[in-house]
Design an enzyme around this catalytic site. Sequence first.
Site, mmCIF file in Angstrom:
data_model
loop_
_atom_site.group_PDB
_atom_site.id
_atom_site.type_symbol
_atom_site.label_atom_id
_atom_site.label_comp_id
_atom_site.label_asym_id
_atom_site.label_seq_id
_atom_site.Cartn_x
_atom_site.Cartn_y
_atom_site.Cartn_z
ATOM 1 N N ASP A 26 92.190 0.888 -14.839
ATOM 2 C CA ASP A 26 93.281 -0.078 -14.696
ATOM 3 C C ASP A 26 94.095 -0.231 -15.977
ATOM 4 O OD1 ASP A 26 92.517 -0.766 -12.052
ATOM 5 O OD2 ASP A 26 90.947 -2.061 -12.847
ATOM 6 N N ASP A 45 93.980 -4.945 -8.307
ATOM 7 C CA ASP A 45 93.058 -3.866 -7.982
ATOM 8 C C ASP A 45 91.964 -4.478 -7.108
ATOM 9 O OD1 ASP A 45 91.840 -1.274 -8.165
ATOM 10 O OD2 ASP A 45 90.374 -2.175 -9.505
ATOM 11 N N ASP A 58 89.852 -4.675 -13.646
ATOM 12 C CA ASP A 58 88.696 -4.842 -14.532
ATOM 13 C C ASP A 58 88.098 -3.523 -14.995
ATOM 14 O OD1 ASP A 58 87.313 -3.906 -12.263
ATOM 15 O OD2 ASP A 58 85.572 -5.179 -12.706
#
Length: 771
Positions: free
Chosen positions: A511, A308, A507
């Site tokens: 996610d 990500d 994080d």
Amino acid sequence: MDVVKGRVAVLLFAASTLLLALGGALWLLGPVDAAEVCWLVGTVLGLAASVAWTAAAVRRREPSVDVIAVLALAGALAVGEYFAGAMITVMLATGRLLEARADARARRELRLLLERSPRTARRRAGDQLIDIPVDDVTIGDRLLVRSGDVVPVDGRLFTEATLDESALTGEPLPVERTPGEDARSGAVNSGAPFDLLATAAAADSTYAGLVRLVEQAQASSAPFVRLADRLAVLFVPLTLLLAAGAWALAADPVRAVAVLVVATPCPLLLAAPIAYISGLSRATRAGVVIKGGGTLERLAAARVVLFDKTGTLTRGRPHVTDIVTGSDALGADELLHLAASLDQMSPHVLASAIVSTANTRGLKLDLPRQVTEEHGYGLSGVVGDHEVALGKRSWIAPDPAPPWVRRVRRRAGLDGSLTVFVSIDGRPAGAFLLEDVIRPDAPRMIHSLREAGIRRIVLVTGDRTDTAESVGRIVGTDSVRADCDPGEKLAVIEAEREAGTTVMVGDGVNDAPALAAADVGVALAAHGATASSEAADVVLTVDRVDALADAILIAQRARRIARQAVGVGMGLSLAAMLMAAAGLLPPAAGAVLQELIDVLAIGLALRAVLPGRTHTVTMPPADVARGRELRAQHESSLAVVEEIRAVADGLTTHDPGLGPVRRLVERLQTDLLAHERADQDDLVPIVARVLGDPATYALTRTHAEIEHQVATLGRLLEGLRDEHVQPEDVIELRRLLYGLYGVLRLHNAQEDETAFSLLPSSPVAVGPRTR
């Protein structure tokens, strides 16, 4: 059922450990018979448990190391090796306890998501507001969402809104939504209260779907098949054949018992877990928590890493990247001082970024007075003798706006930045541009991952395409997938799994489904635990993403050592089994020999606790101290660097005054070059000692280029007089200034990535660009 399994695992572990320890104490004190009784009970306890587990595996039609455990424990009882049986029981109980804790962790992650779900909504009924359960919201209801509230259901905005959508997209910067746009459940209202027209029921809204995705992803995650289980497919039939053959050929059941005794799977049950636990310990010292041996083995086999963007490859928080002043009468530091003094009173994430920048520059802030907040627009107050206001462009600098305002808006649109405009005493005075900047250690981390055997690196993010592709180019990913919602991220992970074992790094709460779906989920939790760290298999507790490459190297080494220990141990066990089958090894001697084999296998496994090859660098304390001094000088010089662009922008052919240029060149010659020479004399040798001479070649070359261009500017100015400046002279000066600015920007990025990111536990400050 899961709770019961967890309690049984705890009780078995406690009972087996207590019996083993009590037997050891009694043996040391002298009552050997009493010790044997304790170990006998422990062996019987393990045998009963392993029989139950083997029966369950048979019903599931799965191979299991528990078959070997049954044979080993039965053999231990047959020949009176009760201590070995008790030890095997403890190891079995430990494995079951770890599995039970993993199941509990998955349930905790889902509970965190559920706790964040909105419970109530405020529905307008005429002139009244009625609090109702969120499940009672129906399509068409008009709802009020107050400041700080979570949007309860998906809906359409009646008014403007400022939303924190980080829980859904991972993007840390708040977004502005206009009337008529959609707002999704799970977003947080970070601005003024607004009205919302419900377009979906709670069960059909975005956040409820996110929770379901986590449930489905966890359910679809393949369970870890232990190394011991795989080897048991071959080892168990071989053991049975040898034991049966020895009995049949010699017509002696003692030989069969001897084969079973030396066939005890302690190298499987002990060596592999010890190597894995040692690897887990090494990873923890590097700031990486790996949740179990199964995760470690999958991490060692990783071939594809998906990132990500926000908080992983970028810092995850907005930083001031540009300070624009509206005139030469007000300097950038003074503008920052006034704005940050006022923003001390605001909890907004952008206000925190401005205050942080002022603190980094060492500015002493004043306490503001008469502070008022205009919901949805900004903040105003008195700082010293000035009236200061911060906020949206439409509030601070309404049309017709000065030319510098248009330039700011154009730059913000091109860079994807947020803007905060400032007025002083009622007049527009400047603006701040804020971005989520790339981590300086991210490019080096990508290189380290490739050296560790990662074949493919993908950036998958909910951010817009142009921003994501820019980050991907800079850090060096193989592919970029942008504008992905949580469901689309799962599809990307499934597609990439064809190339090998996948690792997903993120994080944010958004996610969590992807972390659960990947073979290994990695969360960054240096700034606090989130649902992602609960869902993840690996958690980075340090604010350095390059620790992931070290974790992979540690996992690969631990797996390699585990396989070596198991291979040697089981190979020797096989040789001993053949000797026992031939009648050359009686049960008593076989038990002693098997213990020696176990000790050897464990000794080989313990090598995993020793340091191995990693990408972590170590620096002498003197180098660290000098590096931090140079980093502070580096931050101070950023204002001088950015002044170059401001002076170049101010040069015009119709008013070719050279005063600002001459003052700038004097600062470059005295301040900037002094810093660059100190870098060449001290920083370059530090980097060379850590990374080797080749890593410093680019730094040395740009130092020389900076010195050359500053000298060229000085020579050009020496031959010019203000009253005789021609248009071509102005053009040449601007060309040199913009060129020097570009070289310095690239050079500063090189120093951040190559040098300053090496400093241990050193927060990476981002200096603003000033204009």
